[in-house]
Motif scaffolding. Sequence first.
Motif, PDB file in Angstrom:
ATOM      1  N   GLN A 168       0.764  77.922  14.220  1.00  0.00           N
ATOM      2  CA  GLN A 168      -0.129  77.754  13.079  1.00  0.00           C
ATOM      3  C   GLN A 168       0.442  78.436  11.841  1.00  0.00           C
ATOM      4  O   GLN A 168       0.321  77.914  10.719  1.00  0.00           O
ATOM      5  CB  GLN A 168      -1.529  78.294  13.375  1.00  0.00           C
ATOM      6  CG  GLN A 168      -1.640  79.814  13.406  1.00  0.00           C
ATOM      7  CD  GLN A 168      -2.858  80.295  14.140  1.00  0.00           C
ATOM      8  OE1 GLN A 168      -3.182  79.793  15.224  1.00  0.00           O
ATOM      9  NE2 GLN A 168      -3.540  81.269  13.581  1.00  0.00           N
ATOM     10  N   ALA A 208       3.050  76.058  10.461  1.00  0.00           N
ATOM     11  CA  ALA A 208       2.422  74.929   9.777  1.00  0.00           C
ATOM     12  C   ALA A 208       1.917  75.327   8.396  1.00  0.00           C
ATOM     13  O   ALA A 208       2.118  74.607   7.406  1.00  0.00           O
ATOM     14  CB  ALA A 208       1.278  74.369  10.623  1.00  0.00           C
ATOM     15  N   ILE A 209       1.260  76.471   8.309  1.00  0.00           N
ATOM     16  CA  ILE A 209       0.736  76.946   7.026  1.00  0.00           C
ATOM     17  C   ILE A 209       1.875  77.224   6.057  1.00  0.00           C
ATOM     18  O   ILE A 209       1.833  76.810   4.888  1.00  0.00           O
ATOM     19  CB  ILE A 209      -0.136  78.195   7.234  1.00  0.00           C
ATOM     20  CG1 ILE A 209      -1.415  77.830   7.987  1.00  0.00           C
ATOM     21  CG2 ILE A 209      -0.477  78.850   5.893  1.00  0.00           C
ATOM     22  CD1 ILE A 209      -2.211  79.027   8.480  1.00  0.00           C
ATOM     23  N   ALA A 230      -1.964  71.723   9.135  1.00  0.00           N
ATOM     24  CA  ALA A 230      -2.310  72.328   7.857  1.00  0.00           C
ATOM     25  C   ALA A 230      -2.285  71.252   6.782  1.00  0.00           C
ATOM     26  O   ALA A 230      -1.378  70.426   6.741  1.00  0.00           O
ATOM     27  CB  ALA A 230      -1.339  73.449   7.503  1.00  0.00           C
ATOM     28  N   VAL A 248      -5.341  76.122   1.612  1.00  0.00           N
ATOM     29  CA  VAL A 248      -4.723  75.501   2.778  1.00  0.00           C
ATOM     30  C   VAL A 248      -5.781  75.399   3.874  1.00  0.00           C
ATOM     31  O   VAL A 248      -6.320  76.417   4.329  1.00  0.00           O
ATOM     32  CB  VAL A 248      -3.521  76.306   3.311  1.00  0.00           C
ATOM     33  CG1 VAL A 248      -2.899  75.577   4.499  1.00  0.00           C
ATOM     34  CG2 VAL A 248      -2.488  76.524   2.228  1.00  0.00           C
ATOM     35  N   TRP A 270      -6.479  74.700   7.666  1.00  0.00           N
ATOM     36  CA  TRP A 270      -5.607  74.788   8.831  1.00  0.00           C
ATOM     37  C   TRP A 270      -6.405  74.884  10.128  1.00  0.00           C
ATOM     38  O   TRP A 270      -7.569  75.298  10.128  1.00  0.00           O
ATOM     39  CB  TRP A 270      -4.655  75.980   8.718  1.00  0.00           C
ATOM     40  CG  TRP A 270      -5.323  77.335   8.733  1.00  0.00           C
ATOM     41  CD1 TRP A 270      -5.758  78.050   7.650  1.00  0.00           C
ATOM     42  CD2 TRP A 270      -5.648  78.125   9.887  1.00  0.00           C
ATOM     43  NE1 TRP A 270      -6.327  79.237   8.062  1.00  0.00           N
ATOM     44  CE2 TRP A 270      -6.268  79.315   9.420  1.00  0.00           C
ATOM     45  CE3 TRP A 270      -5.461  77.957  11.260  1.00  0.00           C
ATOM     46  CZ2 TRP A 270      -6.706  80.316  10.279  1.00  0.00           C
ATOM     47  CZ3 TRP A 270      -5.917  78.948  12.136  1.00  0.00           C
ATOM     48  CH2 TRP A 270      -6.520  80.120  11.633  1.00  0.00           C
ATOM     49  N   ASP A 314      -5.690  75.735  14.539  1.00  0.00           N
ATOM     50  CA  ASP A 314      -4.820  76.013  15.687  1.00  0.00           C
ATOM     51  C   ASP A 314      -5.236  75.171  16.882  1.00  0.00           C
ATOM     52  O   ASP A 314      -4.830  75.429  18.017  1.00  0.00           O
ATOM     53  CB  ASP A 314      -4.863  77.502  16.043  1.00  0.00           C
ATOM     54  CG  ASP A 314      -6.259  77.983  16.429  1.00  0.00           C
ATOM     55  OD1 ASP A 314      -7.207  77.158  16.444  1.00  0.00           O
ATOM     56  OD2 ASP A 314      -6.418  79.191  16.700  1.00  0.00           O
ATOM     57  N   SER A 320      -3.074  65.595  10.262  1.00  0.00           N
ATOM     58  CA  SER A 320      -3.609  66.920   9.925  1.00  0.00           C
ATOM     59  C   SER A 320      -5.117  66.875   9.722  1.00  0.00           C
ATOM     60  O   SER A 320      -5.868  67.693  10.270  1.00  0.00           O
ATOM     61  CB  SER A 320      -2.938  67.459   8.657  1.00  0.00           C
ATOM     62  OG  SER A 320      -1.591  67.760   8.880  1.00  0.00           O
TER      63      SER A 320
END
Length: 267
Positions: free
Chosen positions: A6, A9-10, A114, A123, A125, A127, A216
């Motif tokens: 995660q 991705a962020i 994300a 953002v 997001w 998990d 996403s």
Amino acid sequence: MLITDQDVAIAAAQAGAAVVRARYGASLTRFEKSAGDFATAADIEAENAILDVLRSARPEDAVTGEESGRTGASAAERMWLVDPLCGTLNYAVRNMLVAVNVALRTGSTVTVAASADPFADEVFWTDGTRAHVRRDGVDEQLRPSAESRLVDVNLDPPFPNAPRFRVVRLLADTGFVERFRPRVVSTTLAVAWVAAGRRAAYVTDGDLRDSVHFASGIALCRAAGCVVTGIEGQPLHTGVGGLVVAADHQTHAALLALLGNQLTPVR
């Protein structure tokens, strides 16, 4: 220090968003892709920034980027899905409604995702179990709500179920306008907004399996507790396809009934 998926991705989405912000308003070269579809230099630079993060943090993973296609081992179990600038036409005409999308599919499941809003500096997001929005380094849990009654619809092609189904017909349905208020944002940032309670629902046609645009947002909505199905209420990525994501079951049921009015019988 262990960096979680995660976090990757962020960081990747933020890297792409930084490029999108920096290039906003500049004169950008356009690269034609198909009729009515193009990329700009900002799309390509943002994707490169995202790929730099992913390749540095997860060099063994495969990647599918909207602009660069698939790279990495063909048999890789882990695949990053990258849309560096969702809303390119918006961006090209200096409309700030865009998103930067990064998702990781492990096997058949999107496990982290994300979606960055470059101009609100947010953002969204997940998990895979939790869904949050990060502002100024602080995370806030996403809470879907249908209170706004705003429903975003995607009017962009392709239209795989036409002429049987065209989402534009929904906008002329008296039952729809009595209950909801349509919006056309033309970026999948609107899907994340359903998870955040800023939209009651989102509707689009299309085959969205492994879509760099939608992976996403769908993952965010699922983790936030939204109702997510195809346009006939079927499991996502089955049957006629499409996407209906709603803040709650009541909103979802109402939309399915209205969509049913627009689905003409197959002859």
